[in-house]
Design a protein around this motif. Sequence first.
Motif, PDB file in Angstrom:
ATOM      1  N   PHE A 128       0.825  -1.208   0.000  1.00 17.72           N
ATOM      2  CA  PHE A 128       0.000   0.000   0.000  1.00 17.72           C
ATOM      3  C   PHE A 128       0.861   1.261   0.000  1.00 17.72           C
ATOM      4  CE2 PHE A 128      -1.648   3.362   2.815  1.00 17.72           C
ATOM      5  CZ  PHE A 128      -2.651   3.858   1.989  1.00 17.72           C
ATOM      6  N   VAL A 129       1.861   1.310   0.872  1.00 20.63           N
ATOM      7  CA  VAL A 129       2.736   2.486   0.950  1.00 20.63           C
ATOM      8  C   VAL A 129       3.508   2.671  -0.353  1.00 20.63           C
ATOM      9  CG1 VAL A 129       4.766   3.455   2.111  1.00 20.63           C
ATOM     10  CG2 VAL A 129       2.918   2.448   3.453  1.00 20.63           C
ATOM     11  N   ALA A 130       3.981   1.581  -0.928  1.00 18.92           N
ATOM     12  CA  ALA A 130       4.739   1.668  -2.178  1.00 18.92           C
ATOM     13  C   ALA A 130       3.876   2.219  -3.304  1.00 18.92           C
ATOM     14  CB  ALA A 130       5.290   0.292  -2.558  1.00 18.92           C
ATOM     15  N   VAL A 131       2.633   1.766  -3.407  1.00 18.22           N
ATOM     16  CA  VAL A 131       1.727   2.256  -4.451  1.00 18.22           C
ATOM     17  C   VAL A 131       1.375   3.719  -4.202  1.00 18.22           C
ATOM     18  CG1 VAL A 131      -0.575   2.014  -5.485  1.00 18.22           C
ATOM     19  CG2 VAL A 131       0.772  -0.022  -4.944  1.00 18.22           C
ATOM     20  N   ALA A 132       1.116   4.073  -2.956  1.00 18.15           N
ATOM     21  CA  ALA A 132       0.766   5.457  -2.620  1.00 18.15           C
ATOM     22  C   ALA A 132       1.887   6.412  -3.001  1.00 18.15           C
ATOM     23  CB  ALA A 132       0.446   5.574  -1.137  1.00 18.15           C
ATOM     24  N   GLU A 133       3.134   6.012  -2.798  1.00 15.16           N
ATOM     25  CA  GLU A 133       4.268   6.884  -3.085  1.00 15.16           C
ATOM     26  C   GLU A 133       4.646   6.885  -4.565  1.00 15.16           C
ATOM     27  OE1 GLU A 133       6.364   6.714   1.323  1.00 15.16           O
ATOM     28  OE2 GLU A 133       7.260   5.580  -0.333  1.00 15.16           O
ATOM     29  N   ALA A 134       4.525   5.741  -5.218  1.00 16.35           N
ATOM     30  CA  ALA A 134       4.873   5.664  -6.643  1.00 16.35           C
ATOM     31  C   ALA A 134       3.718   6.082  -7.539  1.00 16.35           C
ATOM     32  CB  ALA A 134       5.314   4.240  -6.994  1.00 16.35           C
ATOM     33  N   GLU A 135       2.494   6.094  -6.979  1.00 20.19           N
ATOM     34  CA  GLU A 135       1.276   6.396  -7.743  1.00 20.19           C
ATOM     35  C   GLU A 135       1.139   5.455  -8.941  1.00 20.19           C
ATOM     36  OE1 GLU A 135       1.457  10.543  -8.718  1.00 20.19           O
ATOM     37  OE2 GLU A 135       0.845  11.175  -6.714  1.00 20.19           O
ATOM     38  N   SER A 136       1.564   4.233  -8.730  1.00 19.26           N
ATOM     39  CA  SER A 136       1.514   3.240  -9.801  1.00 19.26           C
ATOM     40  C   SER A 136       1.677   1.848  -9.215  1.00 19.26           C
ATOM     41  CB  SER A 136       2.635   3.503 -10.818  1.00 19.26           C
ATOM     42  OG  SER A 136       2.843   2.391 -11.652  1.00 19.26           O
ATOM     43  N   PHE A 137       0.802   0.916  -9.610  1.00 19.99           N
ATOM     44  CA  PHE A 137       0.918  -0.471  -9.161  1.00 19.99           C
ATOM     45  C   PHE A 137       2.154  -1.116  -9.790  1.00 19.99           C
ATOM     46  CE2 PHE A 137      -3.221   0.322  -7.645  1.00 19.99           C
ATOM     47  CZ  PHE A 137      -3.611  -0.719  -6.803  1.00 19.99           C
ATOM     48  N   THR A 138       2.387  -0.804 -11.071  1.00 24.54           N
ATOM     49  CA  THR A 138       3.524  -1.389 -11.781  1.00 24.54           C
ATOM     50  C   THR A 138       4.844  -0.925 -11.191  1.00 24.54           C
ATOM     51  OG1 THR A 138       2.228  -1.469 -13.824  1.00 24.54           O
ATOM     52  CG2 THR A 138       4.617  -1.663 -14.032  1.00 24.54           C
ATOM     53  N   ALA A 139       4.961   0.383 -10.948  1.00 23.76           N
ATOM     54  CA  ALA A 139       6.197   0.918 -10.375  1.00 23.76           C
ATOM     55  C   ALA A 139       6.433   0.380  -8.972  1.00 23.76           C
ATOM     56  CB  ALA A 139       6.156   2.446 -10.364  1.00 23.76           C
ATOM     57  N   ALA A 140       5.360   0.262  -8.196  1.00 25.34           N
ATOM     58  CA  ALA A 140       5.488  -0.271  -6.839  1.00 25.34           C
ATOM     59  C   ALA A 140       5.960  -1.725  -6.871  1.00 25.34           C
ATOM     60  CB  ALA A 140       4.153  -0.161  -6.115  1.00 25.34           C
ATOM     61  N   ALA A 141       5.402  -2.493  -7.795  1.00 24.66           N
ATOM     62  CA  ALA A 141       5.804  -3.893  -7.916  1.00 24.66           C
ATOM     63  C   ALA A 141       7.281  -4.013  -8.281  1.00 24.66           C
ATOM     64  CB  ALA A 141       4.944  -4.589  -8.971  1.00 24.66           C
ATOM     65  N   LYS A 142       7.736  -3.157  -9.207  1.00 25.25           N
ATOM     66  CA  LYS A 142       9.137  -3.173  -9.613  1.00 25.25           C
ATOM     67  C   LYS A 142      10.037  -2.803  -8.444  1.00 25.25           C
ATOM     68  CE  LYS A 142       9.854  -1.635 -13.704  1.00 25.25           C
ATOM     69  NZ  LYS A 142      10.038  -0.740 -14.873  1.00 25.25           N
ATOM     70  N   GLN A 143       9.619  -1.822  -7.678  1.00 26.43           N
ATOM     71  CA  GLN A 143      10.399  -1.376  -6.524  1.00 26.43           C
ATOM     72  C   GLN A 143      10.498  -2.468  -5.470  1.00 26.43           C
ATOM     73  OE1 GLN A 143       8.991   2.324  -4.806  1.00 26.43           O
ATOM     74  NE2 GLN A 143       9.870   1.826  -2.824  1.00 26.43           N
ATOM     75  N   LEU A 144       9.405  -3.214  -5.269  1.00 23.22           N
ATOM     76  CA  LEU A 144       9.377  -4.258  -4.247  1.00 23.22           C
ATOM     77  C   LEU A 144       9.919  -5.596  -4.744  1.00 23.22           C
ATOM     78  CD1 LEU A 144       5.842  -3.512  -2.738  1.00 23.22           C
ATOM     79  CD2 LEU A 144       8.059  -2.950  -1.727  1.00 23.22           C
ATOM     80  N   GLY A 145      10.109  -5.702  -6.059  1.00 27.87           N
ATOM     81  CA  GLY A 145      10.630  -6.946  -6.611  1.00 27.87           C
ATOM     82  C   GLY A 145       9.615  -8.069  -6.660  1.00 27.87           C
ATOM     83  N   ILE A 146       8.328  -7.710  -6.800  1.00 30.38           N
ATOM     84  CA  ILE A 146       7.265  -8.706  -6.897  1.00 30.38           C
ATOM     85  C   ILE A 146       6.407  -8.384  -8.125  1.00 30.38           C
ATOM     86  CG2 ILE A 146       7.237  -9.166  -4.419  1.00 30.38           C
ATOM     87  CD1 ILE A 146       4.854  -7.343  -4.137  1.00 30.38           C
ATOM     88  N   SER A 147       5.432  -9.220  -8.402  1.00 29.91           N
ATOM     89  CA  SER A 147       4.590  -9.003  -9.580  1.00 29.91           C
ATOM     90  C   SER A 147       3.510  -7.961  -9.298  1.00 29.91           C
ATOM     91  CB  SER A 147       3.926 -10.313 -10.002  1.00 29.91           C
ATOM     92  OG  SER A 147       2.957 -10.710  -9.039  1.00 29.91           O
ATOM     93  N   THR A 148       3.062  -7.318 -10.369  1.00 24.54           N
ATOM     94  CA  THR A 148       1.969  -6.353 -10.249  1.00 24.54           C
ATOM     95  C   THR A 148       0.704  -7.031  -9.737  1.00 24.54           C
ATOM     96  OG1 THR A 148       2.907  -5.097 -12.086  1.00 24.54           O
ATOM     97  CG2 THR A 148       0.635  -4.608 -11.493  1.00 24.54           C
ATOM     98  N   ALA A 149       0.485  -8.256 -10.185  1.00 27.81           N
ATOM     99  CA  ALA A 149      -0.703  -9.002  -9.731  1.00 27.81           C
ATOM    100  C   ALA A 149      -0.665  -9.240  -8.228  1.00 27.81           C
ATOM    101  CB  ALA A 149      -0.778 -10.331 -10.476  1.00 27.81           C
ATOM    102  N   GLN A 150       0.513  -9.542  -7.697  1.00 26.68           N
ATOM    103  CA  GLN A 150       0.627  -9.764  -6.252  1.00 26.68           C
ATOM    104  C   GLN A 150       0.342  -8.480  -5.478  1.00 26.68           C
ATOM    105  OE1 GLN A 150       4.271 -11.643  -5.079  1.00 26.68           O
ATOM    106  NE2 GLN A 150       3.901 -11.395  -2.889  1.00 26.68           N
ATOM    107  N   VAL A 151       0.845  -7.350  -5.985  1.00 21.93           N
ATOM    108  CA  VAL A 151       0.559  -6.067  -5.343  1.00 21.93           C
ATOM    109  C   VAL A 151      -0.941  -5.797  -5.347  1.00 21.93           C
ATOM    110  CG1 VAL A 151       0.842  -3.552  -5.535  1.00 21.93           C
ATOM    111  CG2 VAL A 151       2.809  -5.063  -5.852  1.00 21.93           C
TER     112      VAL A 151
END
Length: 293
Positions: free
Chosen positions: A10-33
């Motif tokens: 949640f925090v990663a998406v809120a800061e990146a304003e993107s599910f894809t960018a958050a997933a890349k930052q966390l090293g997981i899939s967009t679907a998992q996010v």
Amino acid sequence: MFLWEGVTEFVAVAEAESFTAAAKQLGISTAQVSRQISALENRLNTKLFYRTTRKVAVTEEGGIYYRHCRQIMDSLAEAERAISDRRGTPQGSLKLTAPVMYGEQYVMPLINDFMLQYPELDVTMDLTNQTVDLVEGGFDLAIRLGRLTNSTMMAKKLTTRMQYVCAAPGYLEKYGVPHSLSELRHHNCLVGNFDHWRFQEAGRERSVRVSGSLRCSSGHALRDAALKGIGVVQLPDYYVSDDLESGALISILEHMQEPEEGIWALYPHNRHLSPKVRLLVDFLADNLQHKPR
């Protein structure tokens, strides 16, 4: 543990304003996010994000939840830093980016020295002349040259550089030495990524459009062309300082030379500087200050 599920995503998406960018930052899939966010919204029984094809933004409730979660994560990070500081040995991963030439010649040798001091570090360095998104790319630190334009980043000046306009003695003997900015239009100016050169005239900044027979994104190639008498070039000191000292190139228009520019370490505004990054920044600042001009 159940209460913590989905918070990091949640925090990663809120800061990146993107599910894809958050997933890349966390090293997981967009679907998992997406699954974690949906589960979190179901658990809280509230909508945390407005989703469109172009943008993701927190709702009012999402903003309230984000501020509390950010405080919790910052406290956790502080706790980990406190342990790391007591241990005194930087370890883990660092992801960095720097311009190609400056990174190869100056930054990477220092990074290698730093790794010898702290062998438990793993470093990924992306050498590129493109301006990458630090948050989306998951970078801890970027080295940037010259003027800064992105106010969302925190910056620390590492050292400075000076721009020189210069040419080979043979070129100047053949075509003359320009003494004013207007005279540059009569000279073969070797152009890099930008076709405007910056000067300072009577205390005011001047930008002059230049042109010539060579346009190239490589400073080394432009320096070589200048040394061979093809034209006039504007390059930073770390390209031409040895040539100016030896007389292979002659500095011109020095009375209109722009003041020194900064060479910077940048890191995301919303990311606290970890001890290992802080140590690296201090190490780079100390050693780059003593690089020969």
